[in-house]
Enzyme design. Structure first.
Site, PDB file in Angstrom:
ATOM      1  N   TYR A 185       0.842  -1.190   0.000  1.00 33.71           N
ATOM      2  CA  TYR A 185       0.000   0.000   0.000  1.00 33.71           C
ATOM      3  C   TYR A 185       0.885   1.250   0.000  1.00 33.71           C
ATOM      4  CZ  TYR A 185      -3.812  -3.259   0.819  1.00 33.71           C
ATOM      5  OH  TYR A 185      -4.712  -4.287   0.695  1.00 33.71           O
ATOM      6  N   ARG A 228       2.631  -1.558  11.118  1.00 37.26           N
ATOM      7  CA  ARG A 228       2.692  -2.867  10.452  1.00 37.26           C
ATOM      8  C   ARG A 228       3.727  -2.812   9.342  1.00 37.26           C
ATOM      9  NH1 ARG A 228      -1.774  -7.324   8.732  1.00 37.26           N
ATOM     10  NH2 ARG A 228      -1.310  -7.885  10.868  1.00 37.26           N
ATOM     11  N   ARG A 325      -7.344 -15.260   9.627  1.00 40.09           N
ATOM     12  CA  ARG A 325      -8.271 -16.241   9.057  1.00 40.09           C
ATOM     13  C   ARG A 325      -8.806 -17.230  10.088  1.00 40.09           C
ATOM     14  NH1 ARG A 325      -4.682 -18.473   4.287  1.00 40.09           N
ATOM     15  NH2 ARG A 325      -3.073 -17.925   5.809  1.00 40.09           N
ATOM     16  N   CYS A 349      -7.868 -22.135   2.465  1.00 40.51           N
ATOM     17  CA  CYS A 349      -8.252 -22.236   1.055  1.00 40.51           C
ATOM     18  C   CYS A 349      -8.204 -20.885   0.354  1.00 40.51           C
ATOM     19  CB  CYS A 349      -9.659 -22.810   0.947  1.00 40.51           C
ATOM     20  SG  CYS A 349     -10.922 -21.756   1.706  1.00 40.51           S
ATOM     21  N   ALA A 463     -27.639 -46.419   1.946  1.00 37.58           N
ATOM     22  CA  ALA A 463     -28.852 -45.973   2.637  1.00 37.58           C
ATOM     23  C   ALA A 463     -30.091 -46.268   1.805  1.00 37.58           C
ATOM     24  CB  ALA A 463     -28.753 -44.491   2.955  1.00 37.58           C
TER      25      ALA A 463
END
Length: 665
Positions: A185, A228, A325, A349, A463
């Site tokens: 960024y 960060r 996550r 994922c 089943a």
């Protein structure tokens, strides 16, 4: 690239380690668990807080998260990168955030806000403004718009915008402000030689960062302020880890209270949001050096289990852990980490990050998030009068498992019938493939949930109507999955031709052919091709779609595509189909001509699936429900199947909760 498998180490006491308070600047964190500033796209188009987003964050605070961050929050309208991203660019943003802060404080948690500007990653179609950047270098990954180079005056105005946003954070009752200096960024763009070609004073990679820190501290003198950092940029020609460290070491550390270590940029997205192939805690070697700077450290990067998170602290690498996550997949992760117990695991994922550009962020294993509404708890049955309803779930793929878990959790008497010798259906098949090493964690969690609640699980059981009727169910959930499509072409019935899913179900990982032709280039075909090729099998892929696995997002195949392209034993032909299968060759049709191509070994067909025929009248008076692929949405994603199974279970619980209330009254 980090190792693909974690080394087994002695277990640590995650509860005691993660539960310790931490003094961080002007505040005391009640524990070491910090929810990451992960983008969710749950706000209004204007960037205001919503009830949905407030409830999402508050739920995680109730479960024990000590410091709750909102997502990367844009400081000015031309820095917005998402359609429904949170902003702190206007005074009107303050009341909604103030309400969130008050609610979090009532739960004993702190509020953090991460201030950001997207710079070159922003697209005018989203923000309504032309993109701006240190230098006119477009970001192809986010859309390729050419950004306008900022003037010195405009750069100074942008730094002031960070300060003005920080002042709004103060007014909103924020406890911690984090300056986003990573992930490609705007601040990171000024630091990186890939994106900053300036010849003026802002060509110095640390100049803009220092100016922003100054302005934020001026506006928020009493708040805890952190930064960060992408300790590894990850893109060729970008910052080395040593260069990034030197920039941070020379900045205004005296005005900061902590550093939060992350990695990557847009051109190296695999470092920002890692696949399941990367080791938990892989950033530890890069983070450890920042100890030299004397500030408390946080660290992200595949800290997906309480044990991995606690290990990062006990090893002296970090003081707190930044969890993204894992908390998205299950808001109770923090409670499990602090008090013990199970939690629904993230399977890495990357559906969450891949869907960010399309709207509200979803999750494959958490059916409640990203659906545009606040979910009430499912009703319980059989506990306030009347008998618990008996439910038979036919099929133990993701739809059947999710239905069985929710039903049993809320009081139903559940029996699961599965014709295979293991749980999971197509998710279990996918879990054996190289790109998906974490998929099996969901299956183990679901199995443990069913066992803990006494669910009768019968494997190797077909089943039939007679068997189901003998169980006297009140309701039946048909979650039998789909059947593979087999186009009618010459040679399709040959002995060497198999449906890809059926073949996987019959073969273990050590039972490998020497060569394989895969007819199809969808997601399952890609995963199988990658797995077999990595184990020495020669692979020919023929697929009608112009690119591989178009139903998968970029991050979910960011490691797979380069592997396939670099493997000399892999040949891929796209925009084509197979018209005939011969003994050791296939007739490939690319729309212009037909060509016989050598194709020894087996042929695996991956041409999607269709719903199996169902006999809804075979189960007597029982209410019959259909979930997952069996419901007529063949080829659906793991998330779609889990959502379908969960919603089906909710319908059954709603039905019998009403009957139970009537009996009780």
């Amino acid at each position: 690239m980090p190792a693909s498998a974690a080394t087994e180490r002695p277990a640590v006491s995650a509860q005691s380690v993660l539960g310790r308070p931490l003094d961080l600047g002007r505040v005391r964190l009640p524990n070491r668990i910090v929810s990451a500033p992960m983008e969710r796209n749950y706000c209004t188009p204007e960037g205001f807080m919503t009830e949905l987003y407030r409830d999402y964050l508050l739920r995680r605070a109730r479960e024990g998260v000590g410091l709750v961050f909102t997502e990367a929050t844009f400081v000015r309208a031309d820095g917005r990168g998402r359609t429904h991203q949170l902003g702190m660019h206007r005074d009107e943003c303050v009341p909604g955030v103030r309400a969130l802060a008050d609610a979090l404080h009532a739960q004993g948690s702190l509020l953090g806000m991460e201030l950001n500007h997207g710079g070159r990653t922003v697209q005018a179609t989203v923000s309504g403004f032309p993109a701006v950047a240190p230098s006119p270098i477009p970001c192809e990954v986010s859309g390729g718009e050419m950004p306008r180079e900022l003037t010195i005056r405009e750069i100074e105005e942008l730094a002031r915008a960070f300060g003005e946003a920080a002042a709004r954070c103060v007014a909103a009752g924020t406890d911690v402000i984090e300056i986003h200096g990573g992930h490609g960024y705007l601040i990171h763009q000024f630091m990186s030689p890939l994106y900053n070609r300036r010849a003026d004073r802002f060509g110095d990679p640390g100049e803009f960062l220092a100016l922003v820190i100054d302005r934020v501290r001026e506006a928020a003198p009493e708040l805890t302020i952190g930064l960060r950092v992408s300790a590894v940029e990850g893109a060729e020609g970008g910052l080395t880890a040593e260069q990034q460290f030197d920039i941070i070491a020379e900045t205004r550390l005296d005005l900061l209270d902590y550093l939060d270590i992350s990695a990557g940029n847009y051109e190296a997205g695999e470092w920002i949001i890692q696949s399941g192939e990367w080791s938990p805690g892989f950033l530890a070697p890069y983070a450890r050096r920042y100890r030299e700077l004397g500030l408390p450290l946080g660290m992200a990067g595949r800290l997906n289990t309480p044990e991995a998170a606690a290990r990062a602290i006990t090893d002296g690498v970090t003081d707190f852990v930044t969890i993204g996550r894992a908390l998205h997949a299950d808001p109770t992760w923090a409670r499990a980490a602090l008090s013990g117990g199970s939690y629904r695991p993230c399977i890495a994922c990357n559906v969450c990050i891949d869907g960010l550009g399309d709207g509200a962020v979803t999750c494959s294993v958490n059916p409640e998030v990203g659906r545009g509404r606040v979910f009430l708890p499912a009703p319980t049955v059989g506990r306030t009068g009347g008998d618990a309803p008996r439910v038979v779930v036919v099929g133990a793929g993701p739809a059947g498992l999710s239905a069985a878990v929710l039903l049993s959790e809320n009081g139903a008497d559940v029996t699961v019938l599965e014709e295979r010798d293991r749980l999971g259906g197509q998710l279990e098949l996918a879990s054996r493939q190289q790109p998906n090493p974490e998929f099996g964690r969901y299956l183990r969690w679901a199995s443990e949930c069913l066992a803990a609640r006494g669910v009768d699980v019968r494997l190797n059981t077909r089943a039939g109507g007679a068997l189901v009727s003998s169980l006297s169910p009140d309701a039946v959930v048909l979650a039998t999955g789909g059947a593979g499509n087999t186009p009618a072409i010459p040679g399709i019935d040959g002995e060497r031709v198999h449906d890809l899913r059926d073949w996987l179900a019959r073969h273990e990982s050590d039972d490998l052919p020497g060569a394989v032709t895969i007819w199809g280039n969808d997601g399952p075909a890609m995963s199988v091709a990658d797995t077999l090729a990595s184990r020495g099998v020669r692979v020919l892929m023929v697929g009608a779609q112009p690119r591989i696995a178009p139903e998968f997002g970029r991050r979910s195949k960011i490691l797979v595509l380069p592997r396939l392209a670099a493997n000399p034993d892999v040949r891929m032909i796209f925009g084509a189909t197979i018209d005939e299968i011969g003994d050791d060759r296939v007739l490939v049709h690319d729309g212009a001509e037909r060509t016989w191509i050598d194709a020894p070994g087996i042929v695996l067909v991956s041409q999607g699936v269709h719903a199996r025929p169902l006999d809804r009248d075979a189960y007597g008076d029982a209410h019959t429900f259909v979930a997952g692929d069996a419901a007529g949405r063949p080829g659906s994603s793991v998330r779609a199947s889990i959502v379908s199974g969960t919603d089906t279970a909710r319908r059954i619980l709603d039905l019998y909760a009403g009957e139970t209330k009537a009996v009780a009254s």
